[in-house]
Design a protein around this motif. Structure first.
Motif, PDB file in Angstrom:
ATOM      1  N   VAL A  29       0.724  -0.828  -0.326  1.00 44.41           N
ATOM      2  CA  VAL A  29      -0.113  -0.310  -0.559  1.00 44.41           C
ATOM      3  C   VAL A  29       1.154   1.574   0.080  1.00 44.41           C
ATOM      4  O   VAL A  29       2.033   1.191   0.635  1.00 44.41           O
ATOM      5  N   PRO A  30       0.497   2.748  -0.387  1.00 43.93           N
ATOM      6  CA  PRO A  30       1.200   4.031  -1.223  1.00 43.93           C
ATOM      7  C   PRO A  30       1.398   4.138   1.098  1.00 43.93           C
ATOM      8  O   PRO A  30       0.590   4.403   1.559  1.00 43.93           O
ATOM      9  N   THR A  31       2.443   4.456   1.169  1.00 44.87           N
ATOM     10  CA  THR A  31       2.896   5.429   2.204  1.00 44.87           C
ATOM     11  C   THR A  31       1.935   6.361   1.949  1.00 44.87           C
ATOM     12  O   THR A  31       2.256   7.301   0.881  1.00 44.87           O
ATOM     13  N   PRO A  32       1.544   7.238   3.366  1.00 50.55           N
ATOM     14  CA  PRO A  32       0.506   8.151   2.943  1.00 50.55           C
ATOM     15  C   PRO A  32       1.806   9.561   2.907  1.00 50.55           C
ATOM     16  O   PRO A  32       2.704   9.633   3.523  1.00 50.55           O
ATOM     17  N   HIS A  33       1.167  10.373   2.090  1.00 54.40           N
ATOM     18  CA  HIS A  33       1.439  12.062   1.597  1.00 54.40           C
ATOM     19  C   HIS A  33       0.607  12.678   3.243  1.00 54.40           C
ATOM     20  O   HIS A  33      -0.373  12.168   3.339  1.00 54.40           O
ATOM     21  N   LEU A  34       2.229  13.358   3.625  1.00 54.16           N
ATOM     22  CA  LEU A  34       2.222  14.662   4.574  1.00 54.16           C
ATOM     23  C   LEU A  34       1.600  15.436   4.498  1.00 54.16           C
ATOM     24  O   LEU A  34       1.803  16.869   2.904  1.00 54.16           O
ATOM     25  N   MET A  35       0.606  16.284   4.727  1.00 58.90           N
ATOM     26  CA  MET A  35      -0.012  17.834   4.324  1.00 58.90           C
ATOM     27  C   MET A  35       0.757  18.185   5.604  1.00 58.90           C
ATOM     28  O   MET A  35       1.662  18.090   6.491  1.00 58.90           O
ATOM     29  N   GLU A  36       0.948  20.095   4.840  1.00 59.07           N
ATOM     30  CA  GLU A  36       1.495  20.899   6.142  1.00 59.07           C
ATOM     31  C   GLU A  36       0.920  20.411   7.879  1.00 59.07           C
ATOM     32  O   GLU A  36       1.842  21.038   8.640  1.00 59.07           O
ATOM     33  N   ASN A  37      -0.328  20.405   8.229  1.00 58.00           N
ATOM     34  CA  ASN A  37      -0.777  20.205   9.569  1.00 58.00           C
ATOM     35  C   ASN A  37      -0.674  18.723  10.408  1.00 58.00           C
ATOM     36  O   ASN A  37      -1.436  19.321  10.972  1.00 58.00           O
ATOM     37  N   GLN A  38       0.225  17.834   9.567  1.00 61.57           N
ATOM     38  CA  GLN A  38      -0.051  16.532   9.933  1.00 61.57           C
ATOM     39  C   GLN A  38       1.604  16.461  10.609  1.00 61.57           C
ATOM     40  O   GLN A  38       2.597  16.763  10.147  1.00 61.57           O
ATOM     41  N   VAL A  39       1.982  14.886  11.042  1.00 64.08           N
ATOM     42  CA  VAL A  39       2.904  14.269  10.927  1.00 64.08           C
ATOM     43  C   VAL A  39       2.460  12.925  10.608  1.00 64.08           C
ATOM     44  O   VAL A  39       1.151  12.571  10.394  1.00 64.08           O
ATOM     45  N   LEU A  40       2.914  12.334  10.624  1.00 62.59           N
ATOM     46  CA  LEU A  40       3.275  10.682  10.149  1.00 62.59           C
ATOM     47  C   LEU A  40       4.032  10.431  11.003  1.00 62.59           C
ATOM     48  O   LEU A  40       4.870  10.312  11.749  1.00 62.59           O
ATOM     49  N   ILE A  41       3.562   8.904  11.436  1.00 62.07           N
ATOM     50  CA  ILE A  41       3.548   8.546  12.662  1.00 62.07           C
ATOM     51  C   ILE A  41       3.567   6.967  12.192  1.00 62.07           C
ATOM     52  O   ILE A  41       3.074   6.173  11.440  1.00 62.07           O
ATOM     53  N   LYS A  42       5.107   6.306  12.218  1.00 61.82           N
ATOM     54  CA  LYS A  42       5.316   4.389  12.478  1.00 61.82           C
ATOM     55  C   LYS A  42       4.320   3.648  13.908  1.00 61.82           C
ATOM     56  O   LYS A  42       4.408   4.339  14.678  1.00 61.82           O
ATOM     57  N   VAL A  43       3.245   3.303  13.144  1.00 59.33           N
ATOM     58  CA  VAL A  43       2.446   2.796  13.717  1.00 59.33           C
ATOM     59  C   VAL A  43       2.998   1.830  14.801  1.00 59.33           C
ATOM     60  O   VAL A  43       3.667   0.884  14.286  1.00 59.33           O
ATOM     61  N   VAL A  44       2.684   2.342  16.190  1.00 59.52           N
ATOM     62  CA  VAL A  44       3.468   0.799  16.831  1.00 59.52           C
ATOM     63  C   VAL A  44       2.132  -0.173  16.852  1.00 59.52           C
ATOM     64  O   VAL A  44       2.016  -1.614  17.693  1.00 59.52           O
ATOM     65  N   ALA A  45       0.963   0.120  17.809  1.00 56.16           N
ATOM     66  CA  ALA A  45      -0.145  -0.587  18.420  1.00 56.16           C
ATOM     67  C   ALA A  45      -1.503   0.620  18.067  1.00 56.16           C
ATOM     68  O   ALA A  45      -1.105   1.709  17.743  1.00 56.16           O
ATOM     69  N   ALA A  46      -2.221   0.065  18.265  1.00 50.48           N
ATOM     70  CA  ALA A  46      -3.773   0.276  17.074  1.00 50.48           C
ATOM     71  C   ALA A  46      -5.149  -0.383  17.944  1.00 50.48           C
ATOM     72  O   ALA A  46      -5.045  -0.947  17.974  1.00 50.48           O
ATOM     73  N   ALA A  47      -6.072  -0.280  18.429  1.00 53.09           N
ATOM     74  CA  ALA A  47      -6.575   0.148  18.991  1.00 53.09           C
ATOM     75  C   ALA A  47      -8.068  -0.409  17.654  1.00 53.09           C
ATOM     76  O   ALA A  47      -8.389   0.570  17.193  1.00 53.09           O
ATOM     77  N   ILE A  48      -8.754  -1.496  18.357  1.00 50.36           N
ATOM     78  CA  ILE A  48     -10.479  -1.255  17.293  1.00 50.36           C
ATOM     79  C   ILE A  48     -11.292  -0.805  18.234  1.00 50.36           C
ATOM     80  O   ILE A  48     -11.644  -1.177  19.308  1.00 50.36           O
ATOM     81  N   ASN A  49     -12.352  -0.409  17.516  1.00 51.72           N
ATOM     82  CA  ASN A  49     -14.112  -0.502  17.343  1.00 51.72           C
ATOM     83  C   ASN A  49     -14.588  -0.810  17.147  1.00 51.72           C
ATOM     84  O   ASN A  49     -14.354  -0.903  15.707  1.00 51.72           O
ATOM     85  N   PRO A  50     -16.377  -0.782  17.546  1.00 50.97           N
ATOM     86  CA  PRO A  50     -17.374  -1.061  17.019  1.00 50.97           C
ATOM     87  C   PRO A  50     -17.241  -0.069  15.264  1.00 50.97           C
ATOM     88  O   PRO A  50     -18.099  -0.268  14.478  1.00 50.97           O
ATOM     89  N   VAL A  51     -16.941   1.174  15.688  1.00 53.56           N
ATOM     90  CA  VAL A  51     -16.951   2.571  14.840  1.00 53.56           C
ATOM     91  C   VAL A  51     -16.430   1.454  13.439  1.00 53.56           C
ATOM     92  O   VAL A  51     -17.011   1.834  12.087  1.00 53.56           O
ATOM     93  N   ASP A  52     -15.286   0.844  13.434  1.00 51.80           N
ATOM     94  CA  ASP A  52     -14.134   0.299  12.207  1.00 51.80           C
ATOM     95  C   ASP A  52     -15.576  -0.851  11.947  1.00 51.80           C
ATOM     96  O   ASP A  52     -14.893  -0.713  10.437  1.00 51.80           O
TER      97      ASP A  52
END
Length: 317
Positions: A29-52
């Protein structure tokens, strides 16, 4: 820091349907491009939620972002790149947050179930120093929902509260925040028999086993009922005259107040002292964390509605 690859591994769905069926692992998957007001995070952990999984079913497709998408709202990771307008973070910072400011309105096409995600500075906070990445990832969506929902109900010191679904991701934090931050006079919570010990550990005054009694038949009524399970009609029978019912599961029976969070990094920073001194603790399901390769199994488990606290994916490659 290591160089940022042009492509990454992520869990993606390209059509709407049951998330266990449509979610596929994609190593390119292409790595996301960054906008001026964003940071690029190397994800270490993620929670999942019913909204997903509700989003994957197409419940919000009229206001969803275009497919294909990598799901995931909650993130904890390390900043590897910053946009020119970013002031609060720098490369190497450990951060966490709910990456979508408005939950249902065009959420990110690349969420947190990916190696990298690009996130606006304002929804992120520095990870509390005492928490692991797994613990931090479990918090943002649930803790912001808990806090803002109590604000919406105009909860304040000396008031009583009944939490429906007190062992869930949101409910377990409502109990703690109502007690330690808002100064509740009395806290009741509903859960199955096996969850009552957790309620006592969290400081609940009145644990209610919903398999044995109906909470709305209690003689006692409450200033606020926080409905985290979708029982607002019953909840209205348990609230004092002039009290409020807030629900996070649609549909809401009027005058119950339906509530959806707005992601807010400043609120996470405000809550940081309570997390660092241990007054408010992340509650992780005993099965957590699931490895990245078992993300589909993690969603299957989340959909049973039997999880205690949060279901987290870790490590993310």
């Amino acid at each position: 820091m290591t160089s940022i690859p042009s492509h990454m591994r992520a869990w993606i769905y390209s059509e709407y349907g049951n998330i266990e069926e449509v979610l596929k692992f994609d190593p390119n998957v292409p790595t996301p491009h960054l906008m001026e007001n964003q940071v690029l995070i190397k994800v270490v952990a993620a929670a999942i939620n019913p909204v997903d999984y509700k989003r994957a079913l197409g419940h919000f497709k009229d206001i969803d972002s275009p497919l294909p998408t990598a799901p995931g709202y909650d993130v904890a990771g390390v900043v590897v790149k910053v946009g020119n307008q970013v002031k609060k973070f720098q490369v190497g910072d450990e951060v966490y947050g709910d990456i979508n400011e408005v939950t249902l309105d065009h959420p990110k096409t690349i969420g947190s179930l990916a190696e990298y995600t690009a996130v606006e500075e304002k929804v992120l906070a520095h990870k509390p120093s005492n928490l692991s990445f797994v613990e931090a990832a479990s918090l943002p969506l649930a803790i912001i929902t808990a806090y803002q929902g109590l604000e919406t109900a105009q909860f304040s010191v000396g008031k009583s509260i009944l939490v429906l679904g007190g062992a869930g991701g949101v409910g377990s934090l409502v109990i703690q925040i109502a007690k330690h931050i808002f100064g509740a006079s009395k806290i009741a919570a509903t859960g199955s028999t096996g969850k009552l010990e957790l309620f006592e550990n969290l400081g609940t005054d009145l644990p209610i086993d919903y398999t044995k009694e109906n909470f709305e038949e209690l003689a006692e009524k409450f200033d606020v009922v926080y409905d985290a399970v979708g029982q607002s009609e019953r909840a209205l029978k348990s609230v004092k005259e002039g009290g409020k019912v807030v629900t996070i599961v649609a549909p809401a029976t009027p005058p119950a107040i339906p509530f959806l969070l707005t992601s807010d990094g400043d609120l996470l920073e405000k809550l940081r002292p309570y997390l660092e001194n241990g007054q408010v603790k992340p509650i992780l399901d005993p099965k957590s964390p699931f490895p990245f390769s078992q993300t589909v199994e993690a969603f299957s488990y989340l959909k049973t509605n039997r999880a205690t606290g949060k279901v987290v994916i870790y490590p993310i490659p």
